[in-house]
Design a protein around this motif. Structure first.
Motif, short mmCIF file in Angstrom:
data_model
loop_
_atom_site.label_atom_id
_atom_site.label_comp_id
_atom_site.label_asym_id
_atom_site.label_seq_id
_atom_site.Cartn_x
_atom_site.Cartn_y
_atom_site.Cartn_z
N VAL A 7 42.79 60.78 29.79
CA VAL A 7 41.63 60.44 29.91
C VAL A 7 40.70 61.08 30.69
CG1 VAL A 7 40.39 58.33 30.53
CG2 VAL A 7 42.55 57.99 29.11
N ALA A 8 41.28 61.53 31.73
CA ALA A 8 40.36 62.61 32.76
C ALA A 8 39.96 63.89 32.25
CB ALA A 8 41.20 62.84 34.07
N CYS A 9 40.81 64.41 31.26
CA CYS A 9 40.56 65.62 30.66
C CYS A 9 39.29 65.11 29.57
CB CYS A 9 41.84 66.06 29.81
SG CYS A 9 42.76 66.84 30.89
N SER A 10 39.33 64.20 28.71
CA SER A 10 38.42 63.95 28.02
C SER A 10 37.11 63.59 28.47
CB SER A 10 38.77 62.92 26.95
OG SER A 10 40.06 63.09 26.41
N SER A 11 37.22 62.80 29.82
CA SER A 11 36.10 62.43 30.41
C SER A 11 35.31 63.54 30.94
CB SER A 11 36.26 61.40 31.46
OG SER A 11 35.24 61.05 32.21
N SER A 12 36.13 64.66 31.64
CA SER A 12 35.50 65.57 32.25
C SER A 12 34.81 66.65 31.28
CB SER A 12 36.43 66.40 32.92
OG SER A 12 36.91 65.57 33.88
N SER A 13 35.61 66.55 29.87
CA SER A 13 34.95 67.57 29.01
C SER A 13 33.46 66.91 28.31
CB SER A 13 36.00 67.65 27.75
OG SER A 13 37.22 68.27 28.05
N VAL A 14 33.50 65.73 28.08
CA VAL A 14 32.30 65.31 27.62
C VAL A 14 31.04 65.22 28.62
CG1 VAL A 14 31.29 63.07 26.92
CG2 VAL A 14 33.47 63.79 25.94
N THR A 15 31.45 64.78 30.08
CA THR A 15 30.45 64.93 31.05
C THR A 15 29.94 66.32 31.27
OG1 THR A 15 31.48 63.03 32.02
CG2 THR A 15 29.96 64.21 33.24
#
Length: 127
Positions: free
Chosen positions: A86-94
């Motif tokens: 979830v952190a990887c996805s959130s960081s990528s999108v942001t």
């Protein structure tokens, strides 16, 4: 809270250490994902994050179905792996959102991206 008995002191200490470890793990997830996006790019990092989420959540689901051993420490590790995804996805999108939009609206873009992940977590928690 006062330590009136040795058992009470141990409970307070355990609770404080648990909160500190959770904060440290969360910070390390953000650092890991921030460094990883510079080397892999957003598409690959989202794919890696999806893999982590699939592995962690699949193991927890299998444990609930009693298909695999399910001790508490193993379930905590599985949850940590899922949250790393979830952190990887959130960081990528942001990061992509901030890079693509002009500097006058980057704060709004970051807020929308983070709010989406917060709302989706709240909705999934109720399901």
């Amino acid at each position: 809270m006062y330590c009136t008995t040795p058992c009470n002191c141990a409970l307070i200490l355990t609770l404080a250490l648990t909160v500190a470890c959770c904060a440290l793990y969360t910070a390390l997830q953000g650092v890991f994902c921030g460094i990883a996006i510079e080397y892999t790019g957003p598409k690959l990092l989202i794919l890696i994050g999806g893999g982590f989420m699939f592995l962690g959540n699949s193991y927890m689901w299998l444990a609930v179905q009693r298909q695999v051993p399910h001790s508490l420490p193993v379930l905590c590790v599985a949850n940590y792996i899922a949250q790393l995804g979830v952190a990887c996805s959130s960081s990528s999108v942001t990061t992509v959102g901030i890079r693509l939009f002009p500097s006058s609206v980057t704060g709004q873009v970051a807020g929308i991206c983070k709010a989406y992940f917060g709302v989706s977590a709240a909705v999934l928690a109720t399901v």
